[in-house]
Design a protein around this motif. Sequence first.
Motif, PDB file in Angstrom:
ATOM      1  N   VAL A 157       0.824  -1.449  -0.229  1.00 48.40           N
ATOM      2  CA  VAL A 157      -0.041   0.153   0.221  1.00 48.40           C
ATOM      3  C   VAL A 157       0.698   0.478  -0.246  1.00 48.40           C
ATOM      4  O   VAL A 157       1.619   1.539   0.789  1.00 48.40           O
ATOM      5  CB  VAL A 157      -0.891  -0.098   1.499  1.00 48.40           C
ATOM      6  CG1 VAL A 157      -2.132   1.314   1.574  1.00 48.40           C
ATOM      7  CG2 VAL A 157      -1.820  -1.175   1.183  1.00 48.40           C
TER       8      VAL A 157
ATOM      9  N   PRO B 286       0.738   7.673   2.422  1.00 45.69           N
ATOM     10  CA  PRO B 286       0.024   8.740   2.072  1.00 45.69           C
ATOM     11  C   PRO B 286       0.303   9.987   1.474  1.00 45.69           C
ATOM     12  O   PRO B 286       2.162   9.639   1.520  1.00 45.69           O
ATOM     13  CB  PRO B 286      -0.332   9.223   3.546  1.00 45.69           C
ATOM     14  CG  PRO B 286      -0.541   7.686   4.268  1.00 45.69           C
ATOM     15  CD  PRO B 286       0.546   7.073   3.703  1.00 45.69           C
TER      16      PRO B 286
ATOM     17  N   THR C  24      -7.711   6.015  -7.896  1.00 44.17           N
ATOM     18  CA  THR C  24      -7.882   6.028  -6.292  1.00 44.17           C
ATOM     19  C   THR C  24      -7.386   6.729  -5.700  1.00 44.17           C
ATOM     20  O   THR C  24      -7.364   5.999  -4.198  1.00 44.17           O
ATOM     21  CB  THR C  24      -8.276   4.533  -6.208  1.00 44.17           C
ATOM     22  OG1 THR C  24      -6.750   3.319  -6.259  1.00 44.17           O
ATOM     23  CG2 THR C  24     -10.195   3.650  -6.728  1.00 44.17           C
ATOM     24  N   ARG C  25      -6.410   7.219  -6.119  1.00 46.45           N
ATOM     25  CA  ARG C  25      -4.989   7.393  -5.236  1.00 46.45           C
ATOM     26  C   ARG C  25      -6.190   8.644  -4.195  1.00 46.45           C
ATOM     27  O   ARG C  25      -5.331   8.832  -3.469  1.00 46.45           O
ATOM     28  CB  ARG C  25      -3.948   8.558  -5.587  1.00 46.45           C
ATOM     29  CG  ARG C  25      -3.174   8.845  -5.182  1.00 46.45           C
ATOM     30  CD  ARG C  25      -1.802   9.378  -6.393  1.00 46.45           C
ATOM     31  NE  ARG C  25      -0.816  10.558  -5.622  1.00 46.45           N
ATOM     32  CZ  ARG C  25       0.014  10.682  -6.124  1.00 46.45           C
ATOM     33  NH1 ARG C  25       0.006  11.640  -7.683  1.00 46.45           N
ATOM     34  NH2 ARG C  25       0.807  11.928  -5.258  1.00 46.45           N
TER      35      ARG C  25
ATOM     36  N   ASP D  55      -9.224   9.383  -2.638  1.00 48.90           N
ATOM     37  CA  ASP D  55      -9.766   8.446  -1.872  1.00 48.90           C
ATOM     38  C   ASP D  55      -8.677   7.889  -1.122  1.00 48.90           C
ATOM     39  O   ASP D  55      -8.960   7.931   0.323  1.00 48.90           O
ATOM     40  CB  ASP D  55     -10.836   7.142  -3.009  1.00 48.90           C
ATOM     41  CG  ASP D  55     -11.248   6.914  -1.893  1.00 48.90           C
ATOM     42  OD1 ASP D  55     -11.667   5.884  -1.435  1.00 48.90           O
ATOM     43  OD2 ASP D  55     -12.611   7.867  -1.469  1.00 48.90           O
ATOM     44  N   ARG D  56      -7.705   7.762  -1.261  1.00 49.02           N
ATOM     45  CA  ARG D  56      -6.393   7.515  -0.545  1.00 49.02           C
ATOM     46  C   ARG D  56      -6.262   8.696   0.612  1.00 49.02           C
ATOM     47  O   ARG D  56      -5.895   8.358   1.229  1.00 49.02           O
ATOM     48  CB  ARG D  56      -5.421   6.335  -0.960  1.00 49.02           C
ATOM     49  CG  ARG D  56      -5.915   5.100  -1.655  1.00 49.02           C
ATOM     50  CD  ARG D  56      -4.836   4.177  -1.511  1.00 49.02           C
ATOM     51  NE  ARG D  56      -4.109   4.803  -2.125  1.00 49.02           N
ATOM     52  CZ  ARG D  56      -3.599   4.210  -3.845  1.00 49.02           C
ATOM     53  NH1 ARG D  56      -4.125   4.429  -3.857  1.00 49.02           N
ATOM     54  NH2 ARG D  56      -2.489   4.888  -4.212  1.00 49.02           N
ATOM     55  N   VAL D  57      -5.633   9.770  -0.087  1.00 52.45           N
ATOM     56  CA  VAL D  57      -4.844  10.187   0.485  1.00 52.45           C
ATOM     57  C   VAL D  57      -5.177  11.750   0.533  1.00 52.45           C
ATOM     58  O   VAL D  57      -4.428  12.354   1.370  1.00 52.45           O
ATOM     59  CB  VAL D  57      -3.678  10.583  -0.384  1.00 52.45           C
ATOM     60  CG1 VAL D  57      -2.657   9.286  -0.265  1.00 52.45           C
ATOM     61  CG2 VAL D  57      -3.752  11.505  -1.719  1.00 52.45           C
TER      62      VAL D  57
ATOM     63  N   ARG E  65     -11.835  -0.604  -6.544  1.00 52.41           N
ATOM     64  CA  ARG E  65     -10.317  -0.256  -5.784  1.00 52.41           C
ATOM     65  C   ARG E  65      -9.608  -1.427  -7.401  1.00 52.41           C
ATOM     66  O   ARG E  65      -8.073  -1.365  -7.149  1.00 52.41           O
ATOM     67  CB  ARG E  65      -9.546  -0.662  -4.787  1.00 52.41           C
ATOM     68  CG  ARG E  65     -10.590   0.763  -3.279  1.00 52.41           C
ATOM     69  CD  ARG E  65     -10.312   0.604  -2.233  1.00 52.41           C
ATOM     70  NE  ARG E  65     -10.248   1.487  -1.683  1.00 52.41           N
ATOM     71  CZ  ARG E  65     -10.390   2.814  -1.339  1.00 52.41           C
ATOM     72  NH1 ARG E  65      -9.288   3.214  -2.566  1.00 52.41           N
ATOM     73  NH2 ARG E  65     -11.096   3.458  -0.627  1.00 52.41           N
TER      74      ARG E  65
ATOM     75  N   GLU F  94      -1.427   4.430 -11.230  1.00 50.82           N
ATOM     76  CA  GLU F  94       0.093   5.221 -10.299  1.00 50.82           C
ATOM     77  C   GLU F  94       0.815   5.116 -10.757  1.00 50.82           C
ATOM     78  O   GLU F  94       1.286   3.847 -11.585  1.00 50.82           O
ATOM     79  CB  GLU F  94      -0.018   4.298  -8.995  1.00 50.82           C
ATOM     80  CG  GLU F  94      -1.668   4.583  -8.021  1.00 50.82           C
ATOM     81  CD  GLU F  94      -1.876   5.643  -7.658  1.00 50.82           C
ATOM     82  OE1 GLU F  94      -3.035   5.420  -6.705  1.00 50.82           O
ATOM     83  OE2 GLU F  94      -0.805   6.318  -7.062  1.00 50.82           O
TER      84      GLU F  94
END
Length: 488
Positions: free
Chosen positions: A296, A299, A324-325, A327-329, A348, A436
């Motif tokens: 993973v 962040p 989706t990056r 939504d993660r950070v 995801r 990514e």
Amino acid sequence: MFRFALALILTLTLAGAAAAQQAIRINGPFDPGRLTSSEKRLVQAALAHAGTYDALLDGAWGRGSQGALDQYVRETTGSRTPTWRDVRSLMRGFEAERQGSGWVPVWHPDWQVYHLRPDGILQVQNVGADTRYYTPDASFLLIAQPTNRRPDDLHATFLADARTDRDPYTLRTDSRMITAAQLRGGRHTYLRSDRQDGRWMTHTLVADDANQARLQLVAASFARRNMGDIAPGTGGVIAALLGGSGPARPEPDRPATDDGRGDVSLEDALEGALIGAITGLLNRDRDDRAPVATPVPAPLPDPDRGRRIATGTFVNTTDIVTTTRLDRVCDGVRIAGGAALVRVDVDRDAGVAVYAAPGRSDGWVPLDDGTPRRGDGLALLTRVGRDGDARTTRGRILREITGDGIFLVEAAPEARGAAGAPVLSSEGTLVGLWLEDRAGDGLGETVTPDRLARALDGMGVPFRRGGDRRGIGADARSAVVALRCDRR
């Protein structure tokens, strides 16, 4: 006269067999019979690095080894008769490389495979079961990758990208596969796959011209038994040629292994395009291996809060598809210089996120209704700055995977904010998203159009496939927006 004669003779006092006790004239002809098997192997390694020897480092001096030395001497001095002075020059140059690049022996006990590796100039990265070694500028890359099935597809991929004016070398047996070629982009590659207990270990090497010698040395060093170090030691003819006792021998009885501990000095950043291209190709076979946990990404650091960090594309008049990056950070997402967005949903597995924008967009992009193929020309659109023009970066598909797979794209968009950028066909339809770019190397993977369509269907997001597009026009450019993280 006596002193002058001494200047022409190098006396090497050797410990060992009586025959090796005799003086060697530095200008006298080279005699391989004066060397031990280990010393012959060391000379072979030096010749492999010099580019004249491409056989095994086995310590057996035959016509191939002698021919390689003859070629080296002709190219460096013009002489046809190698002397001990020539061998000394060869070995001193190689010893500088051996120590400077930190060459170590590597033994894979589970696979019964041995090779040499220049750990002193390499960084290391573990991704699942793969171990990747690379120079900071990605000019030299070595990947050790276990697989459950025979990796014919991987070898075929590199052969397909080989230069047509150069004959590649291939070997195919039940227990071994070798592919050596020069790629169309100018890089040199060597793939070796060895079978052990029903599974395969593939070593992939890729290097530019400046590192071709290192690639050739690694390739020549492969063996199915532990061959040990190539240090000259503290005695013998080679050590004497190098100046007496020779350099210290680092841990000769403990060959290095690929245990992922990263005992070399590593930099923080990965630069260059090579590692992204090759690791992307290797990752296509990940379903043939035992399941592994996907790392993973960490962040984003606080300084990136509020900055442009991704690109989004309208697929209808209100919905923006991106990576989706975000939504993660991000605590929230907004169009750079514009309104906040509402998160619709994420997939995801596909790496796709959708956000709804207030108001309506005049421009949007339909999905491609075909299947991308290797070599197809593509364009990535990224928007530079708050109100800047959309920037177009040209690329191509390096390898396509149908169904649920992803394909690798060759391009080099602006690093910051490129994640999520639309990958467009020549007709201006959406082929996928630039996912990514973790390595920051300008190459990326994108979901296939079919996978992207299923992701949007699953989220209930309307879209159109195909259409009457004729190239990448103003409507496609207006559909591309810069996105940034919003503060909570």
